[in-house]
Design an enzyme around this catalytic site. Structure first.
Site, mmCIF file in Angstrom:
data_model
loop_
_atom_site.group_PDB
_atom_site.id
_atom_site.type_symbol
_atom_site.label_atom_id
_atom_site.label_comp_id
_atom_site.label_asym_id
_atom_site.label_seq_id
_atom_site.Cartn_x
_atom_site.Cartn_y
_atom_site.Cartn_z
ATOM 1 N N THR A 160 0.889 -1.139 -0.017
ATOM 2 C CA THR A 160 -0.091 0.114 0.076
ATOM 3 C C THR A 160 0.815 1.289 -0.061
ATOM 4 O OG1 THR A 160 -0.112 -0.456 2.538
ATOM 5 C CG2 THR A 160 -2.045 -1.176 0.923
ATOM 6 N N THR A 161 0.991 2.122 1.103
ATOM 7 C CA THR A 161 1.300 3.383 0.992
ATOM 8 C C THR A 161 3.037 3.398 1.200
ATOM 9 O OG1 THR A 161 -0.704 3.850 2.099
ATOM 10 C CG2 THR A 161 0.751 5.695 2.260
#
Length: 281
Positions: A54-55
C-alpha cells in the site's frame, strides 16, 4: 539465465556477444520469456487475488531525500502480511518504494537493481538519476498487460542527484508515465491522506531529522483513514521502513531509530489525535 553449458564449464555464446549495456535488452535478445512483460498470461475470469502493498511516501530536504513505507500487505479485506518490506535500495544513490501487486513489484525491483548494476559494469560509470528514472519507466510499461488484469505495479523512485547535488522524487502511473515530484510525494491506497498530511507539514528548510519524522507522521495519518495502510505496531515491534539518501549514499534507519521516531509520534498523538496543525513536527 543458465551461466554454464552442460558439463563444459564454459559460458554460452550469448554472454560473449557484444551488445547493449542494458540487461533488459540482453534478456529480450536471448531469453525474452524471462521478462515479466513477455510471459504468456492464462485466461482470467474475475479479479486475481494477490497480496498488495500500500502506502509509500517521500520528501526532499536540503541535502537529500527520505523514502519510507508502511509494513502492511492486504488481499481484499484481509491482512496478508504485517511486516512486508516495500522500500529497497536501487543502487548506492537511489531507492524504490513499491505499491501494487507485491510479488510482481518485488520481482521488478530485483530486475531494476540488476539493470543498474549491469550498466555500471559494462559502461564503467553509473547512470544519471534521470536515466535511472527512465529505465524504471520502461520496465513499468512492459508490465501493462498484467496491469490490465489488475496486477499493477506503481512504484515511487527517489534518489540523490550527484550532478545537481539535491534529492529528487519520481512518481509513475501504470502505463509507465513518469512525473518528477517537487517537495513530497505519495503513492498507494493511503496516498491521498499521506499527501494531505505532508502538504501541511512540509517546509523547504527541513532538517534530515524533521524529514524522517514528517514521513512517519504522514504514514500515521494514512493508516488512520485507510484500512490497507498499517500504522506503527508497538506490540509486535513493527515500524515503518525509513530510508535516507544523501551525498553519502543510501542509508536505512535502524530499528531503534525507526521505533524512536514512531514512539515519539504516538506519544504526541495521545495529546493531538489528529496530529500537528501547523508546520511543526
Amino acid at each position: 539465465m543458465e551461466a554454464n553449458t552442460s558439463g563444459t564449464g564454459r559460458l554460452p555464446a550469448a554472454f560473449l556477444t557484444p551488445g547493449s549495456s542494458s540487461f533488459m535488452d540482453f534478456l529480450s535478445e536471448h531469453q525474452p520469456e524471462l521478462l515479466p512483460g513477455r510471459r504468456t498470461l492464462p485466461p482470467v475470469q474475475g479479479v486475481i487475488e494477490a497480496p498488495h502493498g500500500t502506502t509509500i511516501v517521500a520528501v526532499t530536504f536540503p541535502g537529500g531525500v527520505v523514502l519510507a513505507g508502511d509494513r502492511r500487505a492486504t488481499m481484499g479485506n484481509v491482512i496478508a502480511q504485517r511486516d512486508i518490506e516495500k522500500v529497497f535500495p536501487a543502487d548506492e544513490y537511489s531507492a524504490v518504494g513499491i505499491a501494487g501487486t507485491a510479488g510482481l513489484a518485488v520481482e521488478m525491483v530485483k530486475l531494476f537493481q540488476l539493470e543498474l548494476e549491469h550498466f555500471e559494469k559494462v559502461e564503467g560509470a553509473q547512470l544519471s538519476l534521470e536515466g535511472k528514472a527512465n529505465r524504471l519507466s520502461t520496465m513499468i510499461r512492459s508490465n501493462l498487460g498484467m496491469a490490465m488484469q489488475g496486477l499493477a505495479v506503481v512504484p515511487l523512485f527517489a534518489g540523490y542527484d550527484v550532478d545537481r547535488e539535491k534529492g529528487r522524487i519520481f512518481s509513475y502511473d501504470v502505463t509507465g508515465g513518469r512525473s518528477e515530484e517537487h517537495g513530497f510525494a505519495a503513492t498507494g491506497s493511503g496516498s491521498i491522506f499521506a499527501r494531505g498530511a505532508m502538504k501541511k507539514l512540509f517546509r523547504e528548510d527541513l532538517s534530515e531529522a524533521e524529514a524522517t519524522t514528517l514521513v512517519v507522521q504522514a504514514l500515521y495519518d494514512a493508516a488512520d483513514d485507510d484500512s490497507a495502510t498499517g500504522g506503527p505496531d508497538v506490540a509486535r515491534r513493527i515500524y515503518p521502513i525509513v530510508t535516507v539518501i544523501t551525498e553519502d549514499g543510501y542509508r536505512r534507519l535502524s530499528e531503534d531509530e525507526s521505533s524512536g521516531i514512531a514512539r515519539s509520534v504516538l506519544e504526541r498523538r495521545l495529546e493531538q489525535p489528529d496530529g500537528p496543525r501547523a508546520s511543526l513536527l
